[in-house]
Design a protein around this motif. Structure first.
Motif, short mmCIF file in Angstrom:
data_model
loop_
_atom_site.label_atom_id
_atom_site.label_comp_id
_atom_site.label_asym_id
_atom_site.label_seq_id
_atom_site.Cartn_x
_atom_site.Cartn_y
_atom_site.Cartn_z
N LEU A 1 0.84 -1.19 0.00
CA LEU A 1 0.00 0.00 0.00
C LEU A 1 0.88 1.24 0.00
O LEU A 1 1.73 1.42 0.87
CB LEU A 1 -0.91 0.01 1.22
N ARG B 1 -2.85 3.11 -3.77
CA ARG B 1 -4.10 3.31 -3.04
C ARG B 1 -5.27 3.34 -4.03
O ARG B 1 -5.24 4.06 -5.02
CB ARG B 1 -4.05 4.59 -2.22
N LEU B 2 -6.29 2.53 -3.78
CA LEU B 2 -7.47 2.40 -4.64
C LEU B 2 -7.07 2.07 -6.08
O LEU B 2 -7.69 2.52 -7.05
CB LEU B 2 -8.31 3.69 -4.60
N ARG C 1 -3.34 -5.15 0.73
CA ARG C 1 -3.88 -4.29 1.77
C ARG C 1 -5.27 -3.85 1.33
O ARG C 1 -5.53 -3.67 0.14
CB ARG C 1 -3.00 -3.05 1.98
N GLY C 2 -6.16 -3.64 2.30
CA GLY C 2 -7.52 -3.23 1.96
C GLY C 2 -7.57 -1.91 1.22
O GLY C 2 -8.44 -1.70 0.36
N GLY C 3 -6.62 -1.03 1.51
CA GLY C 3 -6.62 0.29 0.89
C GLY C 3 -6.29 0.31 -0.59
O GLY C 3 -6.42 1.34 -1.25
N ASP D 1 -11.04 -0.15 -4.11
CA ASP D 1 -12.27 0.60 -3.88
C ASP D 1 -13.36 -0.44 -3.59
O ASP D 1 -13.88 -1.08 -4.51
CB ASP D 1 -12.61 1.43 -5.12
N GLU D 2 -13.69 -0.62 -2.33
CA GLU D 2 -14.62 -1.69 -1.94
C GLU D 2 -16.02 -1.45 -2.48
O GLU D 2 -16.74 -2.41 -2.78
CB GLU D 2 -14.63 -1.85 -0.43
N GLN E 1 -10.45 -2.43 4.01
CA GLN E 1 -10.06 -1.06 4.32
C GLN E 1 -10.13 -0.82 5.82
O GLN E 1 -9.25 -0.17 6.40
CB GLN E 1 -10.95 -0.07 3.58
N GLN E 2 -11.17 -1.33 6.45
CA GLN E 2 -11.29 -1.23 7.91
C GLN E 2 -11.15 -2.61 8.51
O GLN E 2 -11.87 -3.53 8.15
CB GLN E 2 -12.66 -0.64 8.29
#
Length: 319
Positions: free
Chosen positions: A211, A216-217, A238-240, A243-244, A265-266
């Protein structure tokens, strides 16, 4: 002579704690949950070293409290929880734990790929819920793994390890990376591709980038629109990086077939997260490196980095 103090922010392998105790007084947060921020800020005031997890932010606020801090040893490959520039300004070493978790994370990535493609968790729920009343040709039919095309976004150590596994499954391998990886190409037959070409041609897409502001996204509405309606998206980065909301829409609109996610992301992810409501999503609680052996090696490497710095030497895996 007074021993230096090491703060360990979570329970880790006893061998790592024993190693630290050979050179320092060790303060361990013994609950198996993140240390509260206010307590972290208080305890770090007397720390010469801190062994951290991705759940702890090492930022200006913390560093301003940690007047005698000499090293931050992150028990992870990633380090987006640490302000590297702020540490460098204060001459604080920052280390991570590469290599030791490569194979375990690659195992998990490929297991998640297979579980998602072959609908294993969905089929398990179907059986346990008593819904299996008859066999049929279409019952829990998934997607082929053997002989399909795999796209790897981020061809670092873990990406190369995933490619080696894919070779054993007769997969055509595409990869997208900042740099060409000629050795990996020779070993696995992987081919360098643009992101668009990779997404358009792959049956499985595995995201393995770190990330950063650049990533990012990285996967958004446009990128998911390039994928096949029969394709499977796997995120073990990484979740970040994703774009979920766009991923949810791509799944609901059947722009892609399914997704396997080890990161969000969270984290911890809320139980009412929209992605968790979809039957074609296999979700895991960030367990990429979670084997007894690997987590033990990660803790020992983090401890060894701390010991080296406290003894006036260069750490083994400095960032």
């Amino acid at each position: 002579m007074k021993k230096p103090k090491v703060l360990v922010t979570r329970q880790v392998a006893s061998e790592a704690i024993s190693l630290l105790k050979t050179v320092a007084e060790v303060d361990v947060w013994e609950r198996d949950e993140p240390i509260p921020r206010d307590l972290l800020l208080k305890r770090v005031e007397e720390a010469d070293a801190i062994l951290t997890m991705l759940t702890e932010r090492v930022d200006e606020e913390l560093l301003n409290r940690a007047k005698q801090l000499r090293v931050v040893a992150n028990m992870a490959v990633g380090h987006d929880n640490i302000d590297l520039a702020a540490c460098k300004e204060r001459d604080i070493w920052v280390t991570n734990t590469p290599d030791v978790l490569t194979e375990a994370t690659a195992d998990l990535a490929f297991a998640l790929l297979m579980a998602t493609g072959r609908r294993l968790t969905e089929a398990n729920r179907f059986l346990l819920n008593g819904e299996w009343t008859a066999w049929s040709p279409s019952l829990m039919a998934g997607q082929n793994v053997y002989g399909s095309t795999l796209g790897i976004i981020g061809m670092g150590r873990i990406g190369e390890a995933v490619a080696r596994r894919a070779k054993g499954f007769g997969m055509r391998i595409l990869y997208h990376n900042r740099n060409r990886k000629e050795q990996a190409e020779a070993e696995t037959g992987a081919q360098l591709a643009s992101l668009e070409v990779l997404l358009r041609e792959s049956d499985y897409v595995v995201l393995l980038t770190p990330l950063s502001e650049e990533t990012r996204l990285l996967m958004g509405e446009k990128e998911f629109s390039w994928m096949k309606p029969t394709s499977v998206f796997i995120n073990v980065s990484r979740g970040g990086t994703v774009d979920e909301g766009a991923l949810y829409q791509a799944l609901v609109k059947k722009q892609i077939w399914a997704a396997g996610l080890d990161v969000f992301q969270q984290e911890p992810v809320p139980a009412n997260h929209p992605l968790l409501s979809l039957p074609n999503v296999v979700a895991l609680p960030h367990i990429g490196s979670a084997t007894e052996q690997t987590r033990g090696e990660m803790a020992r490497l983090a401890a060894a980095n701390i010991v080296a710095v406290l003894e006036g030497q260069k750490p083994l895996t400095a960032l």
